[in-house]
Design a protein around this motif. Structure first.
Motif, short mmCIF file in Angstrom:
data_model
loop_
_atom_site.label_atom_id
_atom_site.label_comp_id
_atom_site.label_asym_id
_atom_site.label_seq_id
_atom_site.Cartn_x
_atom_site.Cartn_y
_atom_site.Cartn_z
N GLU A 26 0.83 -1.20 0.00
CA GLU A 26 0.00 0.00 0.00
C GLU A 26 0.87 1.25 0.00
N LEU A 29 2.25 1.82 -3.48
CA LEU A 29 1.23 2.34 -4.40
C LEU A 29 1.00 3.83 -4.17
N GLU A 56 2.07 -8.12 -4.93
CA GLU A 56 0.84 -7.34 -4.80
C GLU A 56 0.97 -6.00 -5.51
N ASP A 59 0.60 -6.35 -9.23
CA ASP A 59 -0.77 -6.74 -9.56
C ASP A 59 -1.72 -5.55 -9.49
N ARG A 60 -1.52 -4.68 -8.48
CA ARG A 60 -2.46 -3.58 -8.24
C ARG A 60 -2.10 -2.29 -8.98
N LYS A 62 -1.39 -1.73 -11.94
CA LYS A 62 -2.00 -1.63 -13.28
C LYS A 62 -3.29 -0.82 -13.22
N ASP A 63 -4.01 -0.93 -12.10
CA ASP A 63 -5.30 -0.25 -11.98
C ASP A 63 -5.15 1.25 -11.79
#
Length: 540
Positions: A26, A29, A56, A59-60, A62-63
């Motif tokens: 987190e 990100l 993780e 994977d995340r 990309k959004d």
């Protein structure tokens, strides 16, 4: 403006190798979004598959649909194997990253000692790995580990490594000063030499470490000799002494050397980004960090302040707002009249320099600093002093007494209780409150006494509390300085108290905190005056 340069941020990978730095997925990100807003071109997210956090992240991320290219880090295939069978390379492909940063050996000493293979096999490892990644449509930066050491030891082989990477299709050839021991003149010469010996289908990049405190200087030298990609980290985070600090490199390149790095609006986000990353990483940011530190444009000496009031260029090499910072005038034992006038002006206080009260408050500040007060980090306490000296304050309440009870019974937690007695508008107010420790109990009791008269204090919260021993020779009898940071929904401020008793010092800082909150409230409501407090313990 000269040609545009490319910024490659490796805070999330190389930066996390610094001592005391650990980022959750987190956290990564959040930082990636902030870096993207700043305008960096590449964000290296980590090593795909190496740990659950990096899995993780890739994977995340990309959004988030960032403008920056997300880059995955890995190494060349294993010796005496096939690229298509290498699990590390496959993870790079499967990560979904748009680009890869592939590290390989360029120092013959490392090939023989660390890899324990031949120079020819190392070249094959580099070629096969890059060619395989290019076959899968990835942009490839080849990070030539220990390139400068390798070049100094065996220049023919170091150049052969770069040529082989270029032949395989590498988009970028990144020269790494992995041990951080190269001098700026060596970097300049070697980068220029390499540029003349490659075909030119790949562009040059630079990746430096700060073991000789030359990472920024070495990066600038490399750019002037032809490097177009700059790799580094925010605040210089990284292993050992850290990586090249992008917070210094970016403004130096753009403002001093004339290269195009970020848009003007993005450059204004530099200070905010640096401090944001520092908060997420939970690492103290040096106040004297160039460009983005809180002291980068702070002035303390009276002669300096007098000059910058006439023209800031006298003691500032750039306009601070260009990088999102701002000028600060410090008030201390070195303060002169110019410091006080400047601080008062920023606070909206009209002070007459000819008044005796102005000279008195300067002397008062110097005397208090000698006693251990520090107003550089306690602007709220300073503002109260200036308003008091300017005759703007009236009594809010009269302090009469407080008592503390701290009780420890066997098998039970410590209980702290405070009793506060005040006089407000002729009414004697006596309150008691418990707290998580004596200072918290005192805070609760004082708040309880004032809240019915000043309900705005409901929004005030203590956000930080620091105690510093001023003379450790006296051991537990030493004088201490307490700094309290408070906040409400709109603002934050700091206050100070000093005493040989930590409770007394805390009380002083607490009272100033509440008073400043009410001062700000009355400012918003348009009143011209705000009542003050008679501290009753330490008059300052």
């Amino acid at each position: 403006m000269s040609k545009a340069l490319t910024i490659f941020d490796t805070t999330l990978r190389d930066g996390t190798q610094g001592e005391g730095i650990s980022l959750s997925a987190e956290d990564k990100l959040k930082i990636a979004k902030k870096l993207d807003q700043l305008g960096v071109h590449y964000i290296e997210g980590g090593i795909p598959g190496s740990n659950s956090k990096d899995i993780e992240f890739f994977d995340r991320v990309k959004d988030l649909r960032l403008n920056a290219k997300i880059t995955a880090f890995g190494s060349t295939r294993r010796k005496n194997s096939l690229a298509e069978h290498d699990a590390n390379l496959q993870r790079l492909i499967d990560s979904g990253a748009q680009a890869t940063s592939l590290v390989g050996k360029s120092w013959d000493f490392h090939v023989h000692t660390a890899l324990q293979t031949t120079l020819e096999e190392n070249l094959a490892m580099i070629y096969d790995s890059i060619a395989y990644l290019k076959q899968h449509g990835l942009e490839v930066m080849f990070d030539a580990e220990h390139f400068f050491d390798g070049y100094k030891n065996n220049p023919e082989y170091a150049v052969a490594v770069m040529r082989k990477a270029e032949e395989a299709g590498a988009d970028w050839l990144v020269m790494c000063d992995t041990n951080g021991g190269t001098m700026p003149h060596e970097v300049s010469d070697i980068v220029a030499a390499l540029g003349g010996q490659i075909a030119g289908t790949a562009r040059l990049g630079i990746h430096t470490h700060n073991d000789c405190e030359l990472a920024v200087a070495n990066t600038l030298s490399a750019v002037r000799s032809g490097a177009e990609m700059i790799q580094g980290t925010m605040n210089g985070y990284g292993e050992r002494c850290g990586n090249a600090n992008l917070c210094s490199i970016i403004p130096n390149l753009q403002l001093k050397l004339g290269y195009q790095v970020l848009e003007e609006k993005q450059l204004e986000q530099l200070t905010n980004t640096a401090r944001y990353v520092s908060e997420i990483a939970n690492v103290h940011m040096p106040v004297n960090q160039p460009y983005v530190g809180t002291a980068a444009f702070a002035h303390k000496g009276g002669i300096h302040v007098s000059a910058i009031l006439r023209d800031a260029r006298t003691y500032e090499h750039i306009v601070p707002e260009i990088v999102g910072n701002h000028q600060r005038v410090l008030v201390s034992e070195l303060a002169g009249q110019s410091n006080i006038l400047s601080k008062a002006q920023k606070m909206g206080i009209e002070i007459d320099p000819e008044k005796e009260s102005t000279r008195e408050v300067i002397g008062r500040i110097k005397d208090l600093e000698h006693q251990g007060y520090q107003f550089e980090g306690a602007d709220a306490s300073l503002e109260l002093m200036l308003r008091e000296a300017n005759g703007e304050l009236k009594k809010l309440f009269t302090f009469e007494s407080f008592k503390m009870l701290v009780e420890k019974s066997a098998g039970k937690p410590v209980v702290s209780e405070a009793f506060v007695k005040l006089n407000i508008d002729g009414n004697s107010i006596y309150t008691a409150a418990e707290g998580n420790g004596p200072v918290n109990a005192l805070d609760n009791a004082l708040r309880k006494a004032l809240i019915s008269y000043y309900p705005g204090l409901n929004d005030v919260h203590l956000s930080d509390y620091k105690v510093r021993v001023l003379d450790d020779k006296e051991a537990t009898a030493s004088k201490v300085r307490v700094l309290i940071e408070s906040s409400n929904v709109e603002n934050s401020w700091s206050t100070v108290g000093v005493s040989g008793n930590v409770i007394e010092a805390s009380w002083e800082a607490l009272v100033d905190s509440f008073l400043y909150a009410l001062l700000g409230q009355d400012k918003r409501e348009g009143y011209e005056e705000i009542q003050s407090v008679e501290r009753g313990l330490v008059n300052h």
